[in-house]
Scaffold this motif. Structure first.
Motif, PDB file in Angstrom:
ATOM      1  N   ASN A  40      -2.217  20.968  26.206  1.00 49.49           N
ATOM      2  CA  ASN A  40      -1.215  21.269  27.247  1.00 49.49           C
ATOM      3  C   ASN A  40      -1.215  20.333  28.453  1.00 49.49           C
ATOM      4  O   ASN A  40      -1.277  20.751  29.586  1.00 49.49           O
ATOM      5  N   MET A  41      -1.162  19.046  28.185  1.00 46.04           N
ATOM      6  CA  MET A  41      -1.087  18.062  29.261  1.00 46.04           C
ATOM      7  C   MET A  41       0.370  17.825  29.643  1.00 46.04           C
ATOM      8  O   MET A  41       1.250  17.811  28.792  1.00 46.04           O
ATOM      9  N   GLU A  42       0.578  17.610  30.925  1.00 44.76           N
ATOM     10  CA  GLU A  42       1.884  17.143  31.374  1.00 44.76           C
ATOM     11  C   GLU A  42       1.686  16.135  32.497  1.00 44.76           C
ATOM     12  O   GLU A  42       0.601  16.026  33.053  1.00 44.76           O
ATOM     13  N   GLN A  43       2.724  15.390  32.817  1.00 42.69           N
ATOM     14  CA  GLN A  43       2.623  14.427  33.898  1.00 42.69           C
ATOM     15  C   GLN A  43       2.422  15.156  35.220  1.00 42.69           C
ATOM     16  O   GLN A  43       2.998  16.221  35.447  1.00 42.69           O
ATOM     17  N   HIS A  44       1.588  14.578  36.083  1.00 41.26           N
ATOM     18  CA  HIS A  44       1.390  15.153  37.416  1.00 41.26           C
ATOM     19  C   HIS A  44       2.253  14.374  38.391  1.00 41.26           C
ATOM     20  O   HIS A  44       1.782  13.518  39.127  1.00 41.26           O
ATOM     21  N   ARG A  45       3.545  14.672  38.348  1.00 34.66           N
ATOM     22  CA  ARG A  45       4.498  13.959  39.210  1.00 34.66           C
ATOM     23  C   ARG A  45       5.273  14.986  40.010  1.00 34.66           C
ATOM     24  O   ARG A  45       6.466  15.154  39.848  1.00 34.66           O
ATOM     25  N   GLY A  46       4.544  15.689  40.859  1.00 38.23           N
ATOM     26  CA  GLY A  46       5.200  16.667  41.701  1.00 38.23           C
ATOM     27  C   GLY A  46       5.574  17.924  40.951  1.00 38.23           C
ATOM     28  O   GLY A  46       5.204  18.112  39.782  1.00 38.23           O
ATOM     29  N   GLY A  47       6.276  18.818  41.657  1.00 35.75           N
ATOM     30  CA  GLY A  47       6.696  20.091  41.093  1.00 35.75           C
ATOM     31  C   GLY A  47       7.578  20.757  42.117  1.00 35.75           C
ATOM     32  O   GLY A  47       7.917  20.144  43.138  1.00 35.75           O
ATOM     33  N   PRO A  48       7.952  22.017  41.876  1.00 32.96           N
ATOM     34  CA  PRO A  48       8.837  22.703  42.831  1.00 32.96           C
ATOM     35  C   PRO A  48       8.272  22.668  44.250  1.00 32.96           C
ATOM     36  O   PRO A  48       7.061  22.726  44.442  1.00 32.96           O
TER      37      PRO A  48
END
Lengths: 357, 200
Positions: A40-48
């Motif tokens: 369950n990896m995703e890019q760490h490029r900000g969020g809400p």
């Protein structure tokens, strides 16, 4: 937004608490009504906006109190922060990454000023204003990794990359889910994960390693992990397990709502520029069951996840003995209605709890 | 007779092999007790080996010394304990040249500690041969007080430093040359199961 820092403790009288703001942004880790290991990896490029995913290094209302707790842990046991000799450059990389990120993301709290090699770092919440020479350890009160991670929430593993593997060669680990940096220091990716059940057989670690080895500078990644902790105790270390383990037996049906905490780790991964090391911050967020239950979606879902978790995982995560009591409590907040997909609580759209008594 | 097949375990637990002669300028062999048998078997495979070998042997009450000496190694040393031998081991490793082959055999504690010395001298652990012989006792680190208890034969056992009752994990650190021991009765003080001999 200015953060109001809590005056609170993570030990003894456990005055830790989450504001309504902190509950709403709590990183609930379950995106559906069941849980099994996944990379369950995703890019760490900000969020809400306002979420814990928004900034590179999230700062919240617990910052000052967490740093105070870390200083106490280190005073009791300096082996919680170690760096093998070849990791000093990676420590400077990390210091730079955090100082640059925090001063850009929270300009009202942190400032970084450069004058050639002379750096001035201002940390307003902790009252620090230091000038030092970049890459010269003698100008800092601690090694670079220790210096900056005494000022940053979350544990930090600094991983050397060689022989197509990652090596746990440095770290600051005071808020860990029951693993010992001192013991695991120098191990490779498969070795330090050796005690984890099921995941090796599922090929999780091989896939995760492959992903991590390929993380590029400027393209950080993130994933979540979770466990359960009785009392908002940050330092659930094996070193002190003979002291805190007994707290697991203090749960009663009356106090479980306030004492039992879901412990979530936001794990991020950044490639470091000079050393090519990988830094692996493990940020711990705690939320009591009763605070989680204020979000109907989370109440329904947490009950289903805890109920259906395989025995091996409940054992590994250390709550198999308390699971029946947890389920008695959580079932009151599960009316059987469906939940919307995703981790966010959606308090405006999710139906309120529809359960009598 | 003295070879024991360890059950399959987690990925941090060391796996031992069978010593075989390798091409090398010089050969350092470190053994304790029944490890001597593995060296005798190794010597039997290559008659030229011993002329370039340094044997460091810790008998621990066994009487293999004369047989090892009779192999006529280039250097032979018998130490009364590992602790007494470690300065010599460090010296040999520090002064070793490229092309040194390292052979470790005997108990896990001996192999782990000697491997650690070789690693600190810059030899990757994957280049070091190991063969388990003799006692299956473990070298355990108490995760709480950090003290090492040697020759642990039962699970649980009492930490020889802080006195806590510890259970024996398979989680192993090459850096510490030890397995991890963790308090067994933290959640139910005083409820300590009867110690059981390892692998029984």
């Amino acid at each position: 937004m200015t953060i109001q820092f809590n005056d609170e403790t993570f030990r003894d009288d456990y005055s830790f608490h989450n504001s309504d703001w902190a509950i709403k942004r709590f990183p609930f880790p379950f995106h559906e009504d069941s849980y099994m290991y996944a990379v369950n990896m995703e890019q760490h490029r900000g969020g809400p906006e306002g979420s814990v995913y928004e900034k590179r290094f999230d700062v919240d209302e617990h910052y000052v109190a967490e740093m105070r707790d870390r200083a106490m842990v280190l005073a009791d046991d300096p082996l919680r922060c170690q760096s093998l000799p070849h990791m000093t450059l990676a420590g400077w990389d990390l210091l730079e990454l955090i100082m640059v990120s925090k001063s850009e993301d929270y300009p009202d709290l942190f400032e970084l000023h450069h004058d050639a090699d002379q750096w001035r770092w201002v940390n307003k919440p902790l009252g620090i204003d230091d000038t030092f020479t970049f890459l010269d350890e003698t100008t800092l009160p601690y090694g670079p990794m220790e210096y900056i991670t005494r000022q940053t929430q979350g544990d930090f593993c600094v991983l050397d990359q060689r022989e197509e593997n990652l090596w746990m060669d440095a770290g600051m680990v005071t808020t860990q889910a029951d693993w010992s940096l001192d013991f695991d220091l120098g191990m490779n990716f498969f070795e330090w994960h050796a005690p984890v059940p099921l995941a090796h057989e599922m090929g999780i670690f091989k896939r995760a390693l492959k992903f991590l080895l390929n993380i590029q500078q400027g393209a950080p990644a993130r994933r979540m992990n979770w466990t359960m902790t009785v009392n908002p105790l940050l330092d659930t270390s094996p070193e002190n397990y003979h002291k805190w383990g007994i707290q697991k037996t203090t749960l009663t049906p009356e106090n479980i709502g306030s004492k039992q905490h879901l412990r979530v780790e936001l794990q991020t991964f950044f490639r470091l520029p000079r050393s090519n090391a990988l830094v692996f911050p493990i940020r711990c967020y705690l939320c009591s069951f009763q605070d989680l239950m204020t979000m109907p979606k989370w109440g329904r879902r947490l009950h289903r996840v805890v109920r259906d978790l395989p025995v091996e995982l409940a054992t590994y995560k250390g709550f198999i003995d308390n699971r029946p009591m947890m389920l008695d409590y959580l079932s009151q907040f599960d009316d059987g209605l469906p939940t919307s997909p995703g981790v966010f609580p959606e308090p405006e759209t999710e139906p309120p709890l529809n359960k009598a008594g | 007779m003295s070879k024991f097949q360890f059950p399959e375990s987690i990925k941090s637990r060391p796996v031992y092999g069978t010593l075989e002669p390798r091409v090398g300028k010089f050969h350092l062999m470190i053994a304790d007790a029944e490890g001597a048998e593995a060296i005798l078997e190794l010597a039997a495979q290559d008659s030229a080996l011993m002329a370039k070998s340094h044997i460091i042997f810790i008998p621990n009450g066994t009487d293999y010394g004369d047989q090892l000496k009779a192999l006529n190694p280039a250097q032979y040393y018998e130490g009364p304990s590992y602790a007494a031998s470690v300065q010599r081991i460090r010296h040999v490793l520090a002064n070793a040249h490229q092309g040194l082959q390292v052979y470790l055999t005997g108990t896990e504690g001996l192999m782990g500690q000697a491997q650690n010395e070789a690693m600190q001298a810059g030899i990757p652990h994957t280049f070091i041969q190991t063969e388990h012989r003799g006692s299956v006792a473990r070298r355990m680190q108490c995760v709480h007080c950090k003290g090492i208890t040697e020759d642990v034969m039962t699970d649980p056992f009492v930490c020889s430093h802080c006195g806590l009752n510890l259970f024996v994990r398979d989680h192993y650190s090459r850096r510490l040359a030890a397995y991890q021991g963790v308090c067994i009765d933290a959640e139910d003080p005083g409820n300590v199961p009867e110690p059981v001999e390892l692998y029984k």
